[in-house]
Design an enzyme around this catalytic site. Structure first.
Site, PDB file in Angstrom:
ATOM      1  N   ASP A  63       4.150  -7.857  10.877  1.00 39.94           N
ATOM      2  CA  ASP A  63       5.133  -8.621  10.102  1.00 39.94           C
ATOM      3  C   ASP A  63       6.571  -8.164  10.332  1.00 39.94           C
ATOM      4  O   ASP A  63       7.504  -8.927  10.104  1.00 39.94           O
ATOM      5  CB  ASP A  63       4.823  -8.486   8.601  1.00 39.94           C
TER       6      ASP A  63
ATOM      7  N   HIS B  43      -0.697  -0.017   7.603  1.00 44.84           N
ATOM      8  CA  HIS B  43      -1.812  -0.947   7.818  1.00 44.84           C
ATOM      9  C   HIS B  43      -3.079  -0.279   7.321  1.00 44.84           C
ATOM     10  O   HIS B  43      -3.243   0.929   7.490  1.00 44.84           O
ATOM     11  CB  HIS B  43      -1.939  -1.293   9.307  1.00 44.84           C
TER      12      HIS B  43
HETATM   13  N1  ACO Z   1       6.155   2.012   2.586  1.00 48.15           N
HETATM   14  C1  ACO Z   1       6.158   3.240   2.034  1.00 48.15           C
HETATM   15  N2  ACO Z   1       5.035   3.981   1.908  1.00 48.15           N
HETATM   16  C2  ACO Z   1       3.892   3.456   2.360  1.00 48.15           C
HETATM   17  C3  ACO Z   1       3.824   2.184   2.946  1.00 48.15           C
HETATM   18  C4  ACO Z   1       5.017   1.466   3.061  1.00 48.15           C
HETATM   19  N3  ACO Z   1       5.036   0.260   3.614  1.00 48.15           N
HETATM   20  N4  ACO Z   1       2.561   1.932   3.302  1.00 48.15           N
HETATM   21  C5  ACO Z   1       1.837   2.997   2.948  1.00 48.15           C
HETATM   22  N5  ACO Z   1       2.632   3.906   2.383  1.00 48.15           N
HETATM   23  C6  ACO Z   1       2.251   5.221   1.898  1.00 48.15           C
HETATM   24  C7  ACO Z   1       1.611   5.129   0.522  1.00 48.15           C
HETATM   25  O1  ACO Z   1       2.544   5.211  -0.511  1.00 48.15           O
HETATM   26  C8  ACO Z   1       0.689   6.286   0.572  1.00 48.15           C
HETATM   27  O2  ACO Z   1       1.434   7.463   0.393  1.00 48.15           O
HETATM   28  P1  ACO Z   1       0.881   8.657  -0.511  1.00 48.15           P
HETATM   29  O3  ACO Z   1      -0.376   9.094   0.174  1.00 48.15           O
HETATM   30  O4  ACO Z   1       1.988   9.638  -0.507  1.00 48.15           O
HETATM   31  O5  ACO Z   1       0.597   8.034  -1.858  1.00 48.15           O
HETATM   32  C9  ACO Z   1       0.195   6.319   2.010  1.00 48.15           C
HETATM   33  O6  ACO Z   1       1.237   5.719   2.761  1.00 48.15           O
HETATM   34  C10 ACO Z   1      -1.095   5.566   2.225  1.00 48.15           C
HETATM   35  O7  ACO Z   1      -0.938   4.243   1.734  1.00 48.15           O
HETATM   36  P2  ACO Z   1      -2.120   3.346   1.194  1.00 48.15           P
HETATM   37  O8  ACO Z   1      -1.577   2.349   0.212  1.00 48.15           O
HETATM   38  O9  ACO Z   1      -3.252   4.192   0.729  1.00 48.15           O
HETATM   39  O10 ACO Z   1      -2.578   2.616   2.478  1.00 48.15           O
HETATM   40  P3  ACO Z   1      -3.440   1.319   2.481  1.00 48.15           P
HETATM   41  O11 ACO Z   1      -4.301   1.396   3.655  1.00 48.15           O
HETATM   42  O12 ACO Z   1      -4.101   1.040   1.199  1.00 48.15           O
HETATM   43  O13 ACO Z   1      -2.299   0.197   2.584  1.00 48.15           O
HETATM   44  C11 ACO Z   1      -0.890  -1.500   3.164  1.00 48.15           C
HETATM   45  C12 ACO Z   1      -2.056  -0.615   3.615  1.00 48.15           C
HETATM   46  C13 ACO Z   1      -1.254  -2.242   1.869  1.00 48.15           C
HETATM   47  C14 ACO Z   1      -0.653  -2.526   4.264  1.00 48.15           C
HETATM   48  C15 ACO Z   1       0.351  -0.618   2.925  1.00 48.15           C
HETATM   49  O14 ACO Z   1       0.667   0.080   4.101  1.00 48.15           O
HETATM   50  C16 ACO Z   1       1.540  -1.428   2.442  1.00 48.15           C
HETATM   51  O15 ACO Z   1       1.672  -1.680   1.240  1.00 48.15           O
HETATM   52  N6  ACO Z   1       2.437  -1.857   3.368  1.00 48.15           N
HETATM   53  C17 ACO Z   1       3.557  -2.703   3.004  1.00 48.15           C
HETATM   54  C18 ACO Z   1       3.124  -4.162   2.922  1.00 48.15           C
HETATM   55  C19 ACO Z   1       2.858  -4.756   4.276  1.00 48.15           C
HETATM   56  O16 ACO Z   1       3.633  -4.574   5.209  1.00 48.15           O
HETATM   57  N7  ACO Z   1       1.777  -5.521   4.355  1.00 48.15           N
HETATM   58  C20 ACO Z   1       1.401  -6.205   5.590  1.00 48.15           C
HETATM   59  C21 ACO Z   1       0.095  -5.659   6.086  1.00 48.15           C
HETATM   60  S1  ACO Z   1      -0.303  -6.295   7.667  1.00 48.15           S
HETATM   61  C22 ACO Z   1      -0.754  -7.870   7.417  1.00 48.15           C
HETATM   62  O17 ACO Z   1      -1.170  -8.300   6.396  1.00 48.15           O
HETATM   63  C23 ACO Z   1      -0.569  -8.782   8.603  1.00 48.15           C
END
Ligand code: ACO
Length: 399
Positions: A335, A284
């Site tokens: 989700d 998140h």
């Molecule tokens: N699976 C695997 N790795 C992940 C995930 C995931 N779901 N989420 C974050 N990471 C990792 C990233 O690869 C990154 O790793 P790194 O530092 O080694 O490169 C680290 O965690 C940080 O991730 P960011 O993308 O910088 O975090 P950000 O705050 O931008 O992203 C997001 C948040 C977009 C929700 C992300 O966690 C994601 O893509 N999750 C999957 C999609 C999802 O479930 N979305 C629903 C969000 S909640 C909603 O809308 C109700």
């Protein structure tokens, strides 16, 4: 007579040089940026997780209904019993689609994704709304109530039409959520369906609002130009559709369906992580230490698994949850376990994000109203990364 361009050049030459020391700070993805003020939702890192207008989401999920929460978001306070009855009556009175919208739903090819239907449908509802061009507080409230009723009906009508299911009308004796479940699954009245309706209602409460997330921000940016409410909602629907935001709940279900059995779950996730894939339903932007809403919906999904005598999806989910925590230190977001609950209800996965829309409509509309009641155009800056200034090259000298 001097030309406009000449005036502009003269004005530029007499202007003081641009202040370069006050360059705004830059945060990619606006991470951690306060982009406005809102009285709607507070992210509370404590047990509550979130508060809607001061009320803990845990209390609302336990004691309230989605209709009460929608009222709270739109009108600013929890309704008294009579106010809630009137609100429910208004919603029921608007369980109908204007002719052009019904015709549109009737001609959409069956393969079109329901989120695409909703995006175009939200815009079409704007064209047919009697208050369309009126941005006053009262008109915006009237439009919001209509949207709250019309959008679920658009989802259920188009779904039933695309799947050649018999035409069903909402029933006056059912609540908002019972009707939604009834029109999606043809079920009503048995013990399992009653439990499903409550779990669905809780999920709608939890999805209803979350301050400046991507879709709400899109709605507020749009509303800040003082365009109409339906334009802002159309932008929000398009934004929610993406898999990094609302589209994640559908993607989580797709993952469960691909995994199929609990014994395959651990290997599946490890392979996905080794391939640098994102596992949907985890992580998140704001709630890095876990999402209190996820714990609520997890409990509900577990109970529903028992009631439905179908432990498979919940077992797969808990394995993925454990591995994601071990391997990445990531927690499930709202989700993730919601997808378990919706699978148990027998709701087709393409409808999961549209259900999110049914609920978040309350939050979006409340934000549009808040924005337009105290408006300031949202218009930030960008950090320039293009080429340095260069001389213009006439077309016959370009290579
Ligand atoms: N699976 C695997 N790795 C992940 C995930 C995931 N779901 N989420 C974050 N990471 C990792 C990233 O690869 C990154 O790793 P790194 O530092 O080694 O490169 C680290 O965690 C940080 O991730 P960011 O993308 O910088 O975090 P950000 O705050 O931008 O992203 C997001 C948040 C977009 C929700 C992300 O966690 C994601 O893509 N999750 C999957 C999609 C999802 O479930 N979305 C629903 C969000 S909640 C909603 O809308 C109700």
């Amino acid at each position: 007579m001097s030309s406009g361009i000449g005036n502009f050049t003269r004005r530029m030459m007499t202007m003081p040089p641009v202040e370069t020391t006050k360059t705004p700070t830059y945060n990619p993805g606006l991470e951690g940026v306060l982009a406005g003020e809102s009285a709607l939702c507070q992210v509370d890192e404590g047990e509550a997780g979130l508060r809607y207008r001061g009320y803990a989401i845990t209390d609302l999920a336990d004691k309230s209904t989605f209709e009460e929460v929608a009222y709270l978001l739109l009108f600013g306070r929890l309704p008294a019993r009579k106010e809630l009855e009137e609100f429910s009556t208004q919603l029921t009175a608007n369980w109908t689609l204007p002719g052009p919208v019904e015709s549109f739903v009737g001609v959409v090819p069956p393969k079109v994704h329901p989120m695409d239907i909703l995006r175009t449908g939200a815009s079409l509802l704007g064209m047919t709304d009697p208050d369309s061009a009126d941005n006053s507080h009262e008109a915006n409230l009237r439009k919001s109530v209509r949207l709250l009723a019309q959008v679920p009906l658009m989802i259920t009508t188009s779904y039933r039409f695309a799947n050649a299911k018999r035409h069903l009308l909402p029933r006056k004796d059912l609540t908002f959520t019972e009707n939604l479940l009834y029109l999606l699954t043809d079920r009503h009245g048995d013990r399992a369906t009653e439990a499903m309706a409550r779990v669905l209602d809780v999920s709608l409460i939890l999805y209803a609002e979350h301050e400046f997330n991507a879709s709400t921000f899109a709605a507020r940016v749009t509303a800040s130009t003082m365009t109409d409410l339906h334009s802002a909602i159309t932008a929000a629907v398009g934004t929610l559709k993406g898999p990094l935001h609302g589209g994640a709940n559908e993607a989580v279900a797709a993952m469960f369906l691909e995994i199929q059995t609990p014994d395959r779950a651990e290997e599946w996730v490890k392979n996905a992580l080794a391939a640098k894939q994102r596992v949907m339903g985890f992580g998140h932007r704001v709630l890095k230490q876990g999402d209190a809403r996820s714990a609520i919906v997890q409990r509900q999904a577990q109970e529903l698994s028992g009631i439905c005598s179908n432990p498979r999806w919940y077992e797969i989910a808990t394995i993925i949850d454990r591995v994601m925590h071990q391997e990445k230190g990531l927690y499930p977001n709202l989700d993730f376990y919601t997808a378990v609950a919706y699978l148990l209800m027998g709701i087709p996965r393409q409808l999961y994000t549209p259900l999110f829309v049914c609920s978040r409509m309350a939050g979006w509309c409340a934000h549009v109203i808040e924005q337009q009641d105290h408006n300031r155009l949202i218009s930030p800056r960008a950090r320039y990364t293009g080429p340095p200034p260069r001389a213009y090259v006439p077309i016959d000298r370009r290579t």
